[in-house]
Design a protein around this motif. Structure first.
Motif, short mmCIF file in Angstrom:
data_model
loop_
_atom_site.label_atom_id
_atom_site.label_comp_id
_atom_site.label_asym_id
_atom_site.label_seq_id
_atom_site.Cartn_x
_atom_site.Cartn_y
_atom_site.Cartn_z
N UNK A 93 0.81 -1.21 0.00
CA UNK A 93 0.00 0.00 0.00
C UNK A 93 0.85 1.27 0.00
N UNK A 94 1.95 1.26 0.76
CA UNK A 94 2.76 2.47 0.92
C UNK A 94 3.94 2.55 -0.03
N UNK A 95 4.35 1.40 -0.60
CA UNK A 95 5.54 1.39 -1.43
C UNK A 95 6.82 1.25 -0.63
N UNK A 96 6.71 1.15 0.70
CA UNK A 96 7.88 0.93 1.55
C UNK A 96 8.22 -0.55 1.57
N UNK A 97 9.48 -0.86 1.82
CA UNK A 97 9.87 -2.25 1.96
C UNK A 97 9.56 -2.74 3.37
N UNK A 98 9.46 -4.05 3.53
CA UNK A 98 9.24 -4.60 4.86
C UNK A 98 10.40 -4.24 5.79
N UNK A 99 11.62 -4.19 5.22
CA UNK A 99 12.78 -3.82 6.03
C UNK A 99 12.64 -2.39 6.54
N UNK A 100 12.17 -1.47 5.66
CA UNK A 100 11.99 -0.08 6.08
C UNK A 100 10.94 0.02 7.18
N UNK A 101 9.87 -0.75 7.06
CA UNK A 101 8.82 -0.72 8.08
C UNK A 101 9.35 -1.21 9.43
N UNK A 102 10.16 -2.27 9.39
CA UNK A 102 10.74 -2.77 10.64
C UNK A 102 11.74 -1.76 11.21
N UNK A 103 12.46 -1.09 10.32
CA UNK A 103 13.42 -0.08 10.76
C UNK A 103 12.70 1.08 11.44
N UNK A 104 11.59 1.55 10.84
CA UNK A 104 10.82 2.63 11.44
C UNK A 104 10.26 2.21 12.80
N UNK A 105 9.85 0.95 12.89
CA UNK A 105 9.37 0.45 14.18
C UNK A 105 10.49 0.48 15.21
N UNK A 106 11.68 0.05 14.80
CA UNK A 106 12.82 0.05 15.71
C UNK A 106 13.18 1.44 16.18
N UNK A 107 12.96 2.44 15.33
CA UNK A 107 13.24 3.83 15.70
C UNK A 107 12.12 4.44 16.53
N UNK A 108 11.02 3.70 16.71
CA UNK A 108 9.90 4.22 17.48
C UNK A 108 8.99 5.14 16.71
N UNK A 109 9.14 5.16 15.38
CA UNK A 109 8.30 6.04 14.56
C UNK A 109 6.90 5.46 14.38
N UNK A 110 6.79 4.15 14.38
CA UNK A 110 5.49 3.49 14.33
C UNK A 110 5.48 2.38 15.37
N UNK A 111 4.28 2.01 15.80
CA UNK A 111 4.16 0.97 16.83
C UNK A 111 3.01 0.03 16.47
N UNK A 112 3.23 -0.87 15.51
CA UNK A 112 2.16 -1.80 15.13
C UNK A 112 1.82 -2.74 16.28
N UNK A 113 0.61 -3.26 16.23
CA UNK A 113 0.22 -4.26 17.21
C UNK A 113 0.97 -5.55 16.93
N UNK A 141 15.18 11.41 9.72
CA UNK A 141 14.30 10.65 10.60
C UNK A 141 14.24 11.25 12.00
N UNK A 142 15.35 11.80 12.48
CA UNK A 142 15.33 12.44 13.80
C UNK A 142 14.41 13.66 13.80
N UNK A 143 14.47 14.43 12.72
CA UNK A 143 13.59 15.59 12.61
C UNK A 143 12.13 15.16 12.50
N UNK A 144 11.88 14.11 11.73
CA UNK A 144 10.52 13.60 11.58
C UNK A 144 9.99 13.10 12.92
N UNK A 145 10.84 12.42 13.67
CA UNK A 145 10.43 11.90 14.97
C UNK A 145 9.99 13.03 15.90
N UNK A 146 10.75 14.13 15.90
CA UNK A 146 10.39 15.26 16.75
C UNK A 146 9.07 15.88 16.30
#
Length: 254
Positions: free
Chosen positions: A13-33, A63-68
Motif C-alpha cells: 500500500x505504501x511502497x515501503x519495503x518490509x525492512x523499512x517498516x521494521x526499521x521505522x518500528x525500531x526507531x519508534x516512529x510506528x508501533x504496530x500491534x 528521521x530524527x527531525x521527523x520523529x520530533x
C-alpha cells in the motif's frame, strides 16, 4: 480495506519495503500491534503516521527531525526549513547539470556530428558521477571533521599503486549482500564470527592508513545511517552495520 493489515499488505500500500517498516518500528516512529505469534498488524492510525513519514522524507527531513515533528516535541522550524530549501536547491542544481549534459549531446547532433550510444552514455555517466560525488560529500561533511577529511585525502596517496578500487568495491558488495541474506543472525554464532572476520580482512587496507579521526568519522557516519540513507544509497543496510557492531561487542566482551 480492513482495520488491521499485516506488514506485507502495508508494504504494498505504501511502497515501503518490509525492512523499512521494521526499521521505522525500531526507531519508534510506528508501533504496530503484535499478535501472540509476533506478527505485526498495522491499524489506520499507524498507516496515517506512515504516510506522514513518507511525505516528510520526500521533503528532505531526516528521521530524527521527523520523529520530533510527529511526537509534537518543540522544533524550531525556520532554520529547519531553510536547510531543506538549501538541499532542494542543490538537487535542482544537479538536475540542471544533467540537463546541460543532454543539451550538449543534442547540440552535437544538431551540428551534424556523429554521436553513438557509447559517447552518449559517457556524457550521461559523467553527469551522474559528478552529482553522486556531490551528494556523498554533502553527507560526509555532516559527520567527518575537517581533520578526518584531510586525512582521507592524504590516505589516497598511501594506498598501494596496484590497488584495484573496483575489485575492492565488488568484494564489499558481495560480503554485505551475503550478510543481509543471512540476517537475522545471532551475533555470538559461528557464522556471525566468520562474517566478522571476513569484514575485518576487507577492512585491512583502510585500517592500514586510517588515523583516529578517520576511524571516528566513519563510525559516526554509519552509526547515523538512518539519517542520510534517503539522500545517498549507502553501500550496505543499517541492519548489516548494526549486526557488525553487535558482533564486535561480542568479541570485545569475550
Amino acid at each position: 480495506m480492513t482495520d488491521l493489515m499485516d506488514i506485507a499488505a502495508v508494504a504494498r500500500l505504501t511502497g515501503l519495503t518490509s525492512r523499512a517498516l521494521r526499521f521505522y518500528e525500531g526507531r519508534g516512529l510506528v508501533a504496530p500491534l503484535r499478535t501472540a505469534s509476533g506478527r505485526r498488524l498495522f491499524g489506520r492510525d499507524e498507516l496515517a503516521r506512515l504516510h506522514r513519514i513518507i511525505t516528510l522524507k520526500r521533503a528532505g527531513f531526516s528521521l530524527s527531525q521527523i520523529e520530533r515533528l510527529l511526537n509534537d516535541r518543540p522544533v524550531d522550524l525556520a532554520p529547519l526549513l531553510r536547510a531543506q530549501i538549501a538541499v532542494l536547491d542543490e538537487q535542482a542544481q544537479g538536475l540542471a547539470q544533467a540537463r546541460a549534459h543532454l543539451a550538449t549531446a543534442l547540440s552535437r547532433i544538431d551540428r551534424g556530428e556523429p554521436l553513438d550510444a557509447a559517447t552518449l552514455c559517457s556524457l550521461i555517466r559523467t553527469g551522474d558521477i559528478d552529482m553522486d560525488q556531490e551528494k556523498w560529500k554533502n553527507v560526509t561533511d555532516r559527520y567527518m571533521s575537517a581533520q578526518a577529511e584531510a586525512d582521507f585525502a592524504d590516505a589516497q596517496g598511501a594506498l598501494p599503486a596496484d590497488f584495484d578500487q573496483a575489485a575492492y568495491g565488488a568484494q564489499w558488495a558481495d560480503l554485505t549482500a551475503r550478510i543481509d541474506d543471512a540476517l537475522p543472525l545471532d551475533p555470538a554464532s559461528v557464522q556471525a564470527g566468520a562474517f566478522y572476520d571476513e569484514w575485518q580482512a576487507l577492512l585491512a587496507p583502510f585500517m592500514a592508513v586510517a588515523t583516529p579521526a578517520m576511524t571516528q568519522g566513519v563510525t559516526q557516519l554509519y552509526d547515523n545511517i538512518g539519517e542520510w540513507q534517503a539522500e545517498h544509497t549507502p553501500p550496505f543496510s543499517a541492519d548489516v552495520w548494526a549486526f557488525i557492531r553487535a558482533v564486535g561487542q561480542v568479541r570485545q566482551a569475550g
